[in-house]
Design a protein around this motif. Structure first.
Motif, PDB file in Angstrom:
ATOM      1  N   TRP A 332     -54.095   4.735  15.861  1.00 58.35           N
ATOM      2  CA  TRP A 332     -53.467   5.635  16.820  1.00 58.35           C
ATOM      3  C   TRP A 332     -54.439   6.766  17.114  1.00 58.35           C
ATOM      4  O   TRP A 332     -55.060   7.316  16.202  1.00 58.35           O
ATOM      5  N   CYS A 333     -54.565   7.118  18.380  1.00 54.43           N
ATOM      6  CA  CYS A 333     -55.461   8.200  18.756  1.00 54.43           C
ATOM      7  C   CYS A 333     -54.931   8.893  20.011  1.00 54.43           C
ATOM      8  O   CYS A 333     -54.229   8.275  20.825  1.00 54.43           O
ATOM      9  N   PRO A 334     -55.243  10.178  20.201  1.00 56.42           N
ATOM     10  CA  PRO A 334     -54.787  10.886  21.396  1.00 56.42           C
ATOM     11  C   PRO A 334     -55.448  10.331  22.658  1.00 56.42           C
ATOM     12  O   PRO A 334     -56.644  10.004  22.661  1.00 56.42           O
ATOM     13  N   VAL A 335     -54.688  10.237  23.722  1.00 58.86           N
ATOM     14  CA  VAL A 335     -55.220   9.708  24.976  1.00 58.86           C
ATOM     15  C   VAL A 335     -56.311  10.623  25.523  1.00 58.86           C
ATOM     16  O   VAL A 335     -57.322  10.149  26.068  1.00 58.86           O
ATOM     17  N   ASP A 336     -56.144  11.925  25.382  1.00 59.88           N
ATOM     18  CA  ASP A 336     -57.120  12.864  25.936  1.00 59.88           C
ATOM     19  C   ASP A 336     -58.453  12.823  25.208  1.00 59.88           C
ATOM     20  O   ASP A 336     -59.452  13.358  25.726  1.00 59.88           O
ATOM     21  N   ASP A 337     -58.506  12.237  24.023  1.00 62.79           N
ATOM     22  CA  ASP A 337     -59.738  12.225  23.230  1.00 62.79           C
ATOM     23  C   ASP A 337     -60.366  10.840  23.156  1.00 62.79           C
ATOM     24  O   ASP A 337     -61.219  10.605  22.293  1.00 62.79           O
ATOM     25  N   LEU A 338     -59.985   9.931  24.019  1.00 60.86           N
ATOM     26  CA  LEU A 338     -60.568   8.586  23.984  1.00 60.86           C
ATOM     27  C   LEU A 338     -62.062   8.623  24.264  1.00 60.86           C
ATOM     28  O   LEU A 338     -62.832   7.845  23.677  1.00 60.86           O
ATOM     29  N   ASP A 339     -62.500   9.510  25.152  1.00 65.35           N
ATOM     30  CA  ASP A 339     -63.933   9.602  25.443  1.00 65.35           C
ATOM     31  C   ASP A 339     -64.708  10.066  24.219  1.00 65.35           C
ATOM     32  O   ASP A 339     -65.798   9.540  23.924  1.00 65.35           O
ATOM     33  N   ARG A 340     -64.186  11.034  23.506  1.00 68.13           N
ATOM     34  CA  ARG A 340     -64.871  11.505  22.301  1.00 68.13           C
ATOM     35  C   ARG A 340     -64.912  10.408  21.240  1.00 68.13           C
ATOM     36  O   ARG A 340     -65.899  10.279  20.502  1.00 68.13           O
ATOM     37  N   ILE A 341     -63.845   9.625  21.142  1.00 67.59           N
ATOM     38  CA  ILE A 341     -63.829   8.524  20.179  1.00 67.59           C
ATOM     39  C   ILE A 341     -64.853   7.458  20.563  1.00 67.59           C
ATOM     40  O   ILE A 341     -65.562   6.909  19.700  1.00 67.59           O
ATOM     41  N   GLN A 342     -64.960   7.167  21.859  1.00 67.37           N
ATOM     42  CA  GLN A 342     -65.974   6.204  22.320  1.00 67.37           C
ATOM     43  C   GLN A 342     -67.377   6.699  21.997  1.00 67.37           C
ATOM     44  O   GLN A 342     -68.240   5.920  21.569  1.00 67.37           O
ATOM     45  N   GLN A 343     -67.626   7.988  22.197  1.00 71.27           N
ATOM     46  CA  GLN A 343     -68.947   8.539  21.870  1.00 71.27           C
ATOM     47  C   GLN A 343     -69.228   8.441  20.372  1.00 71.27           C
ATOM     48  O   GLN A 343     -70.360   8.148  19.971  1.00 71.27           O
ATOM     49  N   ALA A 344     -68.215   8.695  19.546  1.00 72.27           N
ATOM     50  CA  ALA A 344     -68.408   8.570  18.098  1.00 72.27           C
ATOM     51  C   ALA A 344     -68.740   7.134  17.711  1.00 72.27           C
ATOM     52  O   ALA A 344     -69.595   6.892  16.842  1.00 72.27           O
ATOM     53  N   LEU A 345     -68.090   6.163  18.342  1.00 69.19           N
ATOM     54  CA  LEU A 345     -68.405   4.764  18.061  1.00 69.19           C
ATOM     55  C   LEU A 345     -69.831   4.427  18.481  1.00 69.19           C
ATOM     56  O   LEU A 345     -70.537   3.687  17.777  1.00 69.19           O
ATOM     57  N   ARG A 346     -70.257   4.970  19.611  1.00 69.61           N
ATOM     58  CA  ARG A 346     -71.642   4.712  20.035  1.00 69.61           C
ATOM     59  C   ARG A 346     -72.638   5.325  19.062  1.00 69.61           C
ATOM     60  O   ARG A 346     -73.669   4.712  18.743  1.00 69.61           O
ATOM     61  N   ARG A 347     -72.360   6.541  18.602  1.00 71.26           N
ATOM     62  CA  ARG A 347     -73.271   7.164  17.635  1.00 71.26           C
ATOM     63  C   ARG A 347     -73.334   6.344  16.344  1.00 71.26           C
ATOM     64  O   ARG A 347     -74.414   6.150  15.770  1.00 71.26           O
ATOM     65  N   GLY A 348     -72.180   5.879  15.874  1.00 74.11           N
ATOM     66  CA  GLY A 348     -72.184   5.064  14.664  1.00 74.11           C
ATOM     67  C   GLY A 348     -72.947   3.774  14.839  1.00 74.11           C
ATOM     68  O   GLY A 348     -73.673   3.338  13.937  1.00 74.11           O
ATOM     69  N   THR A 349     -72.815   3.135  16.004  1.00 73.88           N
ATOM     70  CA  THR A 349     -73.542   1.890  16.261  1.00 73.88           C
ATOM     71  C   THR A 349     -75.041   2.143  16.297  1.00 73.88           C
ATOM     72  O   THR A 349     -75.842   1.353  15.774  1.00 73.88           O
ATOM     73  N   GLU A 350     -75.453   3.260  16.921  1.00 72.43           N
ATOM     74  CA  GLU A 350     -76.887   3.577  16.980  1.00 72.43           C
ATOM     75  C   GLU A 350     -77.440   3.883  15.603  1.00 72.43           C
ATOM     76  O   GLU A 350     -78.574   3.488  15.279  1.00 72.43           O
ATOM     77  N   GLN A 351     -76.690   4.599  14.778  1.00 74.75           N
ATOM     78  CA  GLN A 351     -77.180   4.918  13.435  1.00 74.75           C
ATOM     79  C   GLN A 351     -77.358   3.667  12.588  1.00 74.75           C
ATOM     80  O   GLN A 351     -78.281   3.590  11.773  1.00 74.75           O
ATOM     81  N   SER A 352     -76.484   2.691  12.755  1.00 77.33           N
ATOM     82  CA  SER A 352     -76.583   1.472  11.954  1.00 77.33           C
ATOM     83  C   SER A 352     -77.652   0.521  12.466  1.00 77.33           C
ATOM     84  O   SER A 352     -78.029  -0.422  11.761  1.00 77.33           O
ATOM     85  N   GLY A 353     -78.132   0.736  13.696  1.00 79.39           N
ATOM     86  CA  GLY A 353     -79.141  -0.147  14.264  1.00 79.39           C
ATOM     87  C   GLY A 353     -78.598  -1.463  14.763  1.00 79.39           C
ATOM     88  O   GLY A 353     -79.365  -2.415  14.964  1.00 79.39           O
ATOM     89  N   SER A 354     -77.297  -1.536  14.987  1.00 79.73           N
ATOM     90  CA  SER A 354     -76.698  -2.780  15.462  1.00 79.73           C
ATOM     91  C   SER A 354     -76.959  -2.949  16.952  1.00 79.73           C
ATOM     92  O   SER A 354     -76.959  -1.983  17.726  1.00 79.73           O
ATOM     93  N   SER A 355     -77.163  -4.193  17.359  1.00 81.29           N
ATOM     94  CA  SER A 355     -77.412  -4.488  18.771  1.00 81.29           C
ATOM     95  C   SER A 355     -76.132  -4.756  19.546  1.00 81.29           C
ATOM     96  O   SER A 355     -76.124  -4.723  20.777  1.00 81.29           O
ATOM     97  N   VAL A 356     -75.040  -5.030  18.836  1.00 81.60           N
ATOM     98  CA  VAL A 356     -73.762  -5.324  19.488  1.00 81.60           C
ATOM     99  C   VAL A 356     -72.919  -4.061  19.490  1.00 81.60           C
ATOM    100  O   VAL A 356     -72.679  -3.474  18.431  1.00 81.60           O
ATOM    101  N   PRO A 357     -72.450  -3.586  20.637  1.00 82.91           N
ATOM    102  CA  PRO A 357     -71.672  -2.349  20.679  1.00 82.91           C
ATOM    103  C   PRO A 357     -70.273  -2.554  20.105  1.00 82.91           C
ATOM    104  O   PRO A 357     -69.735  -3.655  20.086  1.00 82.91           O
TER     105      PRO A 357
END
Length: 718
Positions: A332-357
């Motif tokens: 469950w997450c707030p609708v107004d913060d979906l963009d911030r959650i997407q950015q956090a997922l992108r940062r986590g993917t970049e830190q892990s070095g994964s090629s699949v988003p």
């Protein structure tokens, strides 16, 4: 402002995380603090989940850190707390942390074991030193009395009379066997009685206290002990004495029989004690250096380990797809913060070095979302008060913004003192102005934390108390004559001689003259009236009733707004309307009577509202020829009877109308039925025509998730 008045709009989302990126993504989401994950493995035992071994490793690290913290606190070393919030370490850093904690724990255990052994040896040598000193004193006294007895027979008789068997047996000390040792001071009386009874008085005991306390090497406590020496004859008594010493946990030490041997042993003991003091000092310095180094980082280590543990605990709530390469989660997450959650997922993917988003999909669900109220440092205290009584349902009006005003004001109505209110206000103002500095100090005091957390609440309570104290004209239980009293005595009732003779007079409106109303608050002349308490209690009670009933009407008005927002006209008709009628017929009418009494009976005695309210429900009214106060207005009997009947009718209206109406609709098939979950075959028909053979298994799962959100159970069935 809309987000403050209502809880945040929440949505259920589905996450698809690459296995190697899941840790970093969850870490970023945890730092964001806007996601509440659902447990997708409720039926799986905690010991059978995927990351249970990692959690065990974290618990082991926590145990080692608690051991180090205990040792640091034992030595009184301050632990550095800079207030930093370090990021969660990468999984590969767990090995380095484990190695560091293992090294520190082993080193501390080894130091503690060596220190305990050295302290035990030091204690034994110290006790032996005292034994050699005290026993030498015993033998010197015995030798002195024996020599005196040999040279002077009269002294011999006197010494026998004074010392009894002591001198005679001490004279034969070289021919008798003896044991010497140390025992706790409080056990001496029982020890002496046991020796006398078990040995039938055939032993001789001498004891002397050790003045300075000795340190227990195990517990570290300071204990007081005594030195004793026991003389006996025969091996049978010797074994019996040793058993008694063992039972009382007395420590026996070898003691030479000759004075030269005792002096030589004492010199050796003192030399060993000096060497042990040197070694103990070096051991303590080494222990202190290790603990000081650990104290600088232990707070940061605790945060890191707890973050790692929280991440793996969250990962245990995820499901694995059929390829074992993708983790599926729901949150469950707030609708107004979906963009911030997407950015956090992108940062986590970049830190892990994964090629699949990582993919986040919104899901359609009939489940009621959790309530999330966004707060700041001002509103969080009031929100905590509201949540302590009950958390509002999803998207209901949040009472916290209204509580910011109503809670301090109602407190001030009860408190109402300018002096004490100003003290509260200044104290809270100090906490508010110095909040950054005080927060950085990390004061670990429960009372201070309570005051500091509620600093804004105390600030407003003090401010409103100053206001109501000004209305009550009350400062430290005294009144202020700011505008001059408006009370003037009528000459017909209160002449000047009478006023000079009587110290206090009861102030009545019909016996006084008001030049004009007092500008603000209460006239200070009430401070001199004998009926001040009666008047103030009546005034404050009626004011409290008015404010309380007003707040109840306001609460019902908020429920009406909620019913309209959720489009529930049945609740308006079956809940709000009867509740409002019931409240008005009982308490709203009472408020109207209060104002009626204030405006009408200003210069003459008024009937009691309490008695009138009781009579209203008992349908009992004073007769016309009785001495009881008359009614407040004409046709009062008929109106009050109508109000009581309406209030009684509202009770079954509130309790039975809605349940029976819903039961009727359900029996006639008019209740809405939830849409069933579409079948797996219908879901597969909606997929694209792209052949799955052209993409890998893991990419196929991501591709299906991008086409249309679907419950996790569908992917698990595949």
């Amino acid at each position: 402002m809309g987000s403050m008045l209502r809880s945040e709009e929440m949505t259920l989302c589905q996450l698809f995380l690459q296995s190697e990126a899941a840790y970093a993504c969850v870490s970023e989401l945890g730092e964001l603090g806007l996601v509440q994950f659902r447990d997708l493995n409720p039926d799986v035992n905690a010991f059978q989940r995927k990351f249970v071994n990692e959690i065990r490793r974290c618990e082991e690290m926590e145990r080692k850190l608690r051991f180090l913290e205990k040792e640091i606190r034992k030595d009184g070393i301050p632990m550095l707390d800079t207030g930093d919030n370090p990021d969660a370490p990468a999984p590969r850093e767990m090995i380095d942390l484990e190695a560091t904690f293992e090294k520190l724990e082993n080193e501390m255990k080894e130091v503690n074991a060596n220190s305990e052994a050295l302290k035990k040896n030091f204690l034994e040598l110290t006790e032996l030193k005292h034994i050699l000193r005290k026993t030498q004193t015993f033998f010197d006294e015995a030798e002195f009395h024996h020599t005196q007895a040999l040279h002077d027979p009269s002294l011999a008789e006197e010494s026998v009379g004074l010392l009894g068997e002591e001198t005679q047996r001490a004279g034969q000390a070289l021919r008798l066997g003896f044991v010497a040792g140390v025992i706790l001071r409080e056990r001496i009386p029982a020890f002496e009685r046991m020796l006398w009874r078990a040995c039938r008085g055939n032993v001789f005991l001498r004891q002397a206290e050790i003045e300075s306390p000795l340190e227990d090497p195990v517990t570290g406590d300071q204990v007081y002990k005594s030195v004793f020496i026991i003389f006996f004859q025969g091996d049978q008594l010797k074994s019996r004495v040793k058993k008694i010493c063992e039972g009382f946990r007395a420590t026996l030490y070898p003691c030479p029989e000759t004075q030269a041997e005792r002096r030589e042993m004492a010199i050796g003991v003192m030399t060993r004690i000096e060497d042990l003091n040197t070694v103990l000092g070096q051991t303590g310095d080494h222990r202190h250096r290790v603990l000081v180094a650990a104290a600088k980082n232990i707070k940061v280590w605790f945060i890191k380990v707890r973050k790692i543990k929280a991440i793996y605990h969250t990962l245990n709530m995820f499901n694995l797809d059929v390829t074992q390469k993708c983790l599926i989660a729901e949150c469950w997450c707030p609708v107004d913060d979906l963009d911030r959650i997407q950015q956090a997922l992108r940062r986590g993917t970049e830190q892990s070095g994964s090629s699949v988003p990582s993919i986040l999909n919104r899901m359609i669900t009939k489940q009621e979302p959790p309530t999330y109220n966004r707060t700041n440092k001002l509103t969080q205290g009031f929100q905590a008060i509201v949540d302590a009584y009950g958390v509002a349902s999803y998207r209901e009006i949040n009472p916290a913004p209204y509580t910011i005003i109503t809670f301090p004001f109602l407190f001030a109505v009860m408190f109402g003192d300018m002096g004490h209110g100003m003290i509260m206000f200044l104290f809270a103002l100090f906490l508010v102005l110095r909040e950054k500095e005080l927060a950085a100090k990390k004061i670990d005091d429960e009372i201070f934390k309570t005051f500091f957390g509620g600093r804004y609440i105390i600030l407003l309570m003090g401010l409103f108390s100053v206001y109501t104290g000004f209305i009550y004209n009350d400062i430290f239980s005294k009144s202020l004559n700011l505008f001059g009293s408006q009370w003037r005595a009528k000459e017909a009732n209160y002449s000047d001689p009478l006023l000079k003779q009587v110290a206090r007079l009861q102030l009545g409106a019909n016996d006084s003259f008001l030049g004009s109303p007092y500008p603000v608050g209460l006239d200070p002349v009430w401070q001199l009236a004998e009926n001040k308490l009666q008047f103030m209690n009546s005034f404050k009670m009626k004011t409290s009733i008015i404010l309380g009933v007003g707040q109840m009407f306001f609460g019902l008005s908020l429920s009406f707004v909620n019913h309209r927002y959720f489009k529930k006209p049945l609740n308006i008709f079956c809940e709000f309307v009867p509740q409002m009628i019931f409240l008005f017929c009982m308490f709203g009418y009472l408020v109207i009577l209060v104002f009626k009494k204030w405006l009408t009976f200003f210069t003459k005695p008024a009937p009691s509202l309490l008695i009138g309210t009781i009579n209203m429900f008992l349908f009992q009214y004073p007769e016309e020829n009785s001495d009881e106060p008359k009614l407040l207005y004409t046709h009062q009997k008929g109106l009050q009877g109508f109000l009581v009947v309406m209030a009684v009718l509202c009770v079954p209206w509130m309790l039975f109308v809605k349940p029976f109406y819903m039961r009727y609709k359900f029996q006639h098939g008019q209740m809405p039925v939830l849409n069933p979950t579409p079948s797996l075959s219908s879901y597969k028909n909606k997929r694209s025509d792209i052949r799955r053979s052209q993409i890998s298994d893991i990419d196929a799962v991501y591709f299906d998730a991008c086409i249309e959100p679907y419950p996790i159970s569908v992917f698990l069935q595949e």
